[in-house]
Design a protein around this motif. Structure first.
Motif, PDB file in Angstrom:
ATOM      1  N   SER A   1     116.591  51.044  -6.717  1.00 30.27           N
ATOM      2  CA  SER A   1     115.737  51.067  -5.522  1.00 30.27           C
ATOM      3  C   SER A   1     115.913  52.373  -4.746  1.00 30.27           C
ATOM      4  CB  SER A   1     116.083  49.910  -4.578  1.00 30.27           C
ATOM      5  OG  SER A   1     115.935  48.678  -5.218  1.00 30.27           O
ATOM      6  N   LEU A   2     117.109  52.943  -4.832  1.00 37.98           N
ATOM      7  CA  LEU A   2     117.409  54.150  -4.054  1.00 37.98           C
ATOM      8  C   LEU A   2     116.887  55.425  -4.704  1.00 37.98           C
ATOM      9  CD1 LEU A   2     121.119  53.543  -3.014  1.00 37.98           C
ATOM     10  CD2 LEU A   2     119.134  53.588  -1.543  1.00 37.98           C
ATOM     11  N   ARG A   3     116.518  55.326  -5.966  1.00 34.16           N
ATOM     12  CA  ARG A   3     116.253  56.530  -6.758  1.00 34.16           C
ATOM     13  C   ARG A   3     115.269  57.496  -6.084  1.00 34.16           C
ATOM     14  NH1 ARG A   3     115.579  55.432 -13.072  1.00 34.16           N
ATOM     15  NH2 ARG A   3     117.839  55.269 -13.142  1.00 34.16           N
ATOM     16  N   GLY A   4     114.142  56.980  -5.596  1.00 36.10           N
ATOM     17  CA  GLY A   4     113.115  57.839  -4.988  1.00 36.10           C
ATOM     18  C   GLY A   4     113.640  58.546  -3.752  1.00 36.10           C
ATOM     19  N   HIS A   5     114.284  57.794  -2.861  1.00 39.07           N
ATOM     20  CA  HIS A   5     114.836  58.384  -1.636  1.00 39.07           C
ATOM     21  C   HIS A   5     115.894  59.424  -1.986  1.00 39.07           C
ATOM     22  CE1 HIS A   5     113.075  54.845   0.331  1.00 39.07           C
ATOM     23  NE2 HIS A   5     113.075  55.579   1.400  1.00 39.07           N
ATOM     24  N   PHE A   6     116.755  59.085  -2.964  1.00 37.03           N
ATOM     25  CA  PHE A   6     117.850  59.976  -3.333  1.00 37.03           C
ATOM     26  C   PHE A   6     117.300  61.275  -3.925  1.00 37.03           C
ATOM     27  CE2 PHE A   6     120.990  61.513  -6.413  1.00 37.03           C
ATOM     28  CZ  PHE A   6     122.061  61.719  -5.561  1.00 37.03           C
ATOM     29  N   THR A   7     116.298  61.152  -4.790  1.00 38.41           N
ATOM     30  CA  THR A   7     115.729  62.336  -5.447  1.00 38.41           C
ATOM     31  C   THR A   7     115.152  63.304  -4.423  1.00 38.41           C
ATOM     32  OG1 THR A   7     115.201  61.004  -7.373  1.00 38.41           O
ATOM     33  CG2 THR A   7     114.034  63.073  -7.169  1.00 38.41           C
ATOM     34  N   SER A   8     114.343  62.787  -3.488  1.00 43.26           N
ATOM     35  CA  SER A   8     113.742  63.697  -2.513  1.00 43.26           C
ATOM     36  C   SER A   8     114.824  64.275  -1.605  1.00 43.26           C
ATOM     37  CB  SER A   8     112.645  63.001  -1.715  1.00 43.26           C
ATOM     38  OG  SER A   8     113.193  61.952  -0.976  1.00 43.26           O
ATOM     39  N   GLY A   9     115.828  63.462  -1.266  1.00 46.31           N
ATOM     40  CA  GLY A   9     116.926  63.953  -0.435  1.00 46.31           C
ATOM     41  C   GLY A   9     117.701  65.053  -1.132  1.00 46.31           C
ATOM     42  N   LEU A  10     117.943  64.861  -2.426  1.00 49.43           N
ATOM     43  CA  LEU A  10     118.733  65.834  -3.174  1.00 49.43           C
ATOM     44  C   LEU A  10     117.994  67.172  -3.300  1.00 49.43           C
ATOM     45  CD1 LEU A  10     121.449  66.070  -4.653  1.00 49.43           C
ATOM     46  CD2 LEU A  10     120.280  65.489  -6.764  1.00 49.43           C
ATOM     47  N   LEU A  11     116.667  67.109  -3.480  1.00 50.64           N
ATOM     48  CA  LEU A  11     115.898  68.353  -3.590  1.00 50.64           C
ATOM     49  C   LEU A  11     115.930  69.126  -2.270  1.00 50.64           C
ATOM     50  CD1 LEU A  11     112.894  67.140  -5.765  1.00 50.64           C
ATOM     51  CD2 LEU A  11     114.612  68.833  -6.407  1.00 50.64           C
ATOM     52  N   THR A  12     115.784  68.401  -1.153  1.00 53.01           N
ATOM     53  CA  THR A  12     115.866  69.052   0.160  1.00 53.01           C
ATOM     54  C   THR A  12     117.274  69.612   0.350  1.00 53.01           C
ATOM     55  OG1 THR A  12     114.380  67.351   0.963  1.00 53.01           O
ATOM     56  CG2 THR A  12     115.478  68.665   2.634  1.00 53.01           C
ATOM     57  N   ALA A  13     118.268  68.807  -0.012  1.00 49.72           N
ATOM     58  CA  ALA A  13     119.664  69.204   0.185  1.00 49.72           C
ATOM     59  C   ALA A  13     120.000  70.440  -0.640  1.00 49.72           C
ATOM     60  CB  ALA A  13     120.588  68.051  -0.202  1.00 49.72           C
TER      61      ALA A  13
ATOM     62  N   LEU B   1     116.559  82.687  -8.011  1.00 49.54           N
ATOM     63  CA  LEU B   1     117.517  81.650  -8.443  1.00 49.54           C
ATOM     64  C   LEU B   1     117.226  80.316  -7.767  1.00 49.54           C
ATOM     65  CD1 LEU B   1     120.982  83.454  -8.641  1.00 49.54           C
ATOM     66  CD2 LEU B   1     119.768  82.293 -10.487  1.00 49.54           C
ATOM     67  N   SER B   2     116.883  80.388  -6.480  1.00 52.49           N
ATOM     68  CA  SER B   2     116.599  79.152  -5.740  1.00 52.49           C
ATOM     69  C   SER B   2     115.408  78.425  -6.356  1.00 52.49           C
ATOM     70  CB  SER B   2     116.320  79.507  -4.280  1.00 52.49           C
ATOM     71  OG  SER B   2     115.912  78.359  -3.593  1.00 52.49           O
ATOM     72  N   LEU B   3     114.328  79.185  -6.615  1.00 55.02           N
ATOM     73  CA  LEU B   3     113.121  78.559  -7.187  1.00 55.02           C
ATOM     74  C   LEU B   3     113.410  77.993  -8.580  1.00 55.02           C
ATOM     75  CD1 LEU B   3     110.366  81.122  -6.104  1.00 55.02           C
ATOM     76  CD2 LEU B   3     110.770  78.841  -5.164  1.00 55.02           C
ATOM     77  N   LEU B   4     114.117  78.805  -9.373  1.00 56.71           N
ATOM     78  CA  LEU B   4     114.417  78.399 -10.751  1.00 56.71           C
ATOM     79  C   LEU B   4     115.289  77.138 -10.782  1.00 56.71           C
ATOM     80  CD1 LEU B   4     114.171  79.516 -13.745  1.00 56.71           C
ATOM     81  CD2 LEU B   4     116.484  80.372 -13.410  1.00 56.71           C
ATOM     82  N   LEU B   5     116.340  77.147  -9.967  1.00 55.29           N
ATOM     83  CA  LEU B   5     117.263  76.017  -9.977  1.00 55.29           C
ATOM     84  C   LEU B   5     116.617  74.763  -9.403  1.00 55.29           C
ATOM     85  CD1 LEU B   5     120.493  77.887  -8.928  1.00 55.29           C
ATOM     86  CD2 LEU B   5     119.989  76.893 -11.157  1.00 55.29           C
ATOM     87  N   GLU B   6     115.761  74.945  -8.387  1.00 53.20           N
ATOM     88  CA  GLU B   6     115.080  73.783  -7.814  1.00 53.20           C
ATOM     89  C   GLU B   6     114.162  73.144  -8.864  1.00 53.20           C
ATOM     90  OE1 GLU B   6     113.281  74.243  -3.888  1.00 53.20           O
ATOM     91  OE2 GLU B   6     111.948  72.595  -4.457  1.00 53.20           O
ATOM     92  N   ARG B   7     113.498  74.016  -9.630  1.00 50.61           N
ATOM     93  CA  ARG B   7     112.612  73.503 -10.680  1.00 50.61           C
ATOM     94  C   ARG B   7     113.412  72.758 -11.745  1.00 50.61           C
ATOM     95  NH1 ARG B   7     107.773  76.825 -13.592  1.00 50.61           N
ATOM     96  NH2 ARG B   7     106.604  76.048 -11.857  1.00 50.61           N
ATOM     97  N   LEU B   8     114.566  73.364 -12.111  1.00 52.48           N
ATOM     98  CA  LEU B   8     115.438  72.723 -13.112  1.00 52.48           C
ATOM     99  C   LEU B   8     115.927  71.364 -12.622  1.00 52.48           C
ATOM    100  CD1 LEU B   8     117.755  75.499 -14.577  1.00 52.48           C
ATOM    101  CD2 LEU B   8     116.353  73.889 -15.853  1.00 52.48           C
ATOM    102  N   LEU B   9     116.356  71.348 -11.363  1.00 61.13           N
ATOM    103  CA  LEU B   9     116.878  70.116 -10.770  1.00 61.13           C
ATOM    104  C   LEU B   9     115.773  69.051 -10.737  1.00 61.13           C
ATOM    105  CD1 LEU B   9     119.465  69.038  -9.387  1.00 61.13           C
ATOM    106  CD2 LEU B   9     118.488  69.725  -7.205  1.00 61.13           C
ATOM    107  N   ARG B  10     114.566  69.474 -10.345  1.00 58.86           N
ATOM    108  CA  ARG B  10     113.433  68.531 -10.283  1.00 58.86           C
ATOM    109  C   ARG B  10     113.162  67.933 -11.664  1.00 58.86           C
ATOM    110  NH1 ARG B  10     109.451  68.186  -6.286  1.00 58.86           N
ATOM    111  NH2 ARG B  10     110.175  70.106  -5.303  1.00 58.86           N
TER     112      ARG B  10
END
Lengths: 249, 193
Positions: free
Chosen positions: A172-184, A231-240
């Motif tokens: 249930s937490l997955r969606g909230h956690f994913t968006s939080g982690l990307l912002t974080a 690096l920020s853009l690349l890593l964010e894309r990888l993380l996503r």
């Protein structure tokens, strides 16, 4: 078919070409590389930097520090969210503290942490401190949104606490956690590099950025900034992608 | 015999159970039938220990050993059909999954997720999960809602074969006709007609 492909290529290529042109024109009108170097000068500086081992080592060390901060901030934020969700006392004690951390400017934290922690560890500590309240907020919101009917079902069907956590809370937490982690992640990256600039460790992008500024090497300053953005853009894309793959699994 | 004595329960200003006394059989399949909102679900929830009554007593039921089918399917969108059955079975009984899928006539759907199921299929899965959980008493709230009569009849016979007493609520005539005892109710507050 070909016309469509050409159109797509143009749509991708034109915006960067346009902004590079604007940058080049601005540099031309300013006329001083010290204030605003043109894209060619920056590209040249970047090529020179990329040819050195120090460049790659600095980038790697910054990555390590930011990911260490992201890891501890995520773990602590998630653990605190569970604690404050399930215990009123923990919530009364800890929620205001987490909100204070969220409201405190990163620079204040960097200067304070400088007094308490060895210099090499400061970026990871700062990145984690910025990540913690974001993850805490998103996990707390996720916990509050868990379907009470599913929790009642888990109780009626005699699920253990661990099984309820695994089968109901975590999915249930997955969606909230994913968006939080990307912002974080974005915050961890920016605050980690900022900490490196203010309290420069031996090998770090932030230290190189600071050194370039002190030496008035503006093309190098721009080159390092480009590296940070890329690096920020690349890593964010990888993380996503990683998180999306995790969601599909 | 399940003995219900002077059971009272209010939701705000609404009295759902008002000193209700009733004896229900503790064997075979018993149906509670009545209009929507008369309090049947509340009575089942009290029997299952999910909703505490304000006063009164129930004997002959151990709430910790009942299996309750909720009115809503309450399936987990991220678990497959087969996993829903596995989730309620102890390790030693995991081999029973195919037989529970057959119970719900969901053979071949073990790998499907709830989103891919029709309303009737989801209901059958919820019922199979509840039956697989097992217990001394099965309390089933509208177990065949959205299930066609023929299939509901077959599943009712499979429920009977489990040899555990069943108390269910239903509006479906075909289901009521197959039950061993039918209690016609009205309300609120809930009362025998």
């Amino acid at each position: 078919m070909w016309a469509e492909r050409l159109k797509n290529c143009m749509r991708i290529a034109i915006p960067p070409v346009f902004w590079l042109g604007v940058w080049q024109l601005a540099a031309f009108f300013v006329g001083r590389e010290l204030l605003l170097p043109g894209p060619l000068a920056v590209a040249k500086a970047l090529c020179v930097l990329a040819g050195t081992g120090d460049f790659w080592l600095s980038a790697l060390m910054t990555l390590v520090r930011v990911f260490l901060g992201l890891a501890w901030g995520t773990a602590a934020g998630a653990a605190l969210a569970f604690l404050t969700h399930f215990s009123r006392w923990a919530s009364a004690l800890l929620s205001p503290a987490v909100k204070v951390v969220r409201a405190t400017p990163v620079v204040s934290f960097i200067l304070l942490v400088y007094l308490w922690v060895v210099r090499a560890a400061i970026p990871a500590v700062i990145a984690g401190l910025m990540v913690l309240p974001v993850i805490w907020g998103s996990v707390t919101a996720g916990l509050a949104a868990v379907d009470p009917q599913l929790l009642e079902m888990a109780g009626a069907y005699r699920f253990s606490r661990l099984r309820t956590l695994r089968l109901i809370y975590l999915p249930s937490l997955r969606g909230h956690f994913t968006s939080g982690l990307l912002t974080a992640f974005g915050l961890a990256w920016k605050s980690g590099v900022a900490a490196e600039v203010i309290c420069p460790p031996v090998r770090a992008i932030g230290s190189r950025l600071q050194a370039a500024r002190l030496a008035l090497e503006t093309p190098e300053l721009f080159a390092w900034t480009l590296v940070i953005i890329a690096l920020s853009l690349l890593l964010e894309r990888l993380l996503r992608r990683l998180l999306e793959r995790g969601e599909r699994a | 015999m399940i003995q219900i004595r002077d059971l009272t329960l209010r939701y705000g200003d609404k009295t759902v159970l008002d000193r209700l006394s009733l004896d229900l059989p503790d064997e075979g399949i018993t149906a509670l039938s009545g209009p929507s909102g008369c309090g049947k679900t509340t009575l089942l929830r009290v029997l299952a220990g999910l909703t505490p009554s304000e006063s009164g007593a129930v004997s002959g039921v151990d709430p910790g050993r009942t299996a309750f089918l909720f009115q809503e399917d309450r399936l987990l969108p991220w678990r497959t059909v087969g996993q829903h059955i596995v989730d309620v079975l102890p390790k030693a009984r995991r081999g029973e999954v195919p037989s529970w899928l057959a119970f719900a006539e969901l053979e071949g759907e073990g790998g499907a997720y709830p989103a891919a199921l029709s309303g009737g299929m989801a209901r059958r899965l919820a019922l199979a999960r509840c039956a697989a959980l097992g217990g001394d008493l099965l309390l089933l709230d509208e177990p065949f809602a959205g299930v066609d009569e023929e299939r509901a009849g077959r599943m009712l016979e499979r429920l009977r074969a489990l040899d555990a007493p069943v108390i269910l609520t239903s509006h479906q005539t075909a289901v009521l006709e197959r039950c061993d005892a039918v209690f016609r109710l009205d309300g609120p507050p809930l009362r025998l007609v």
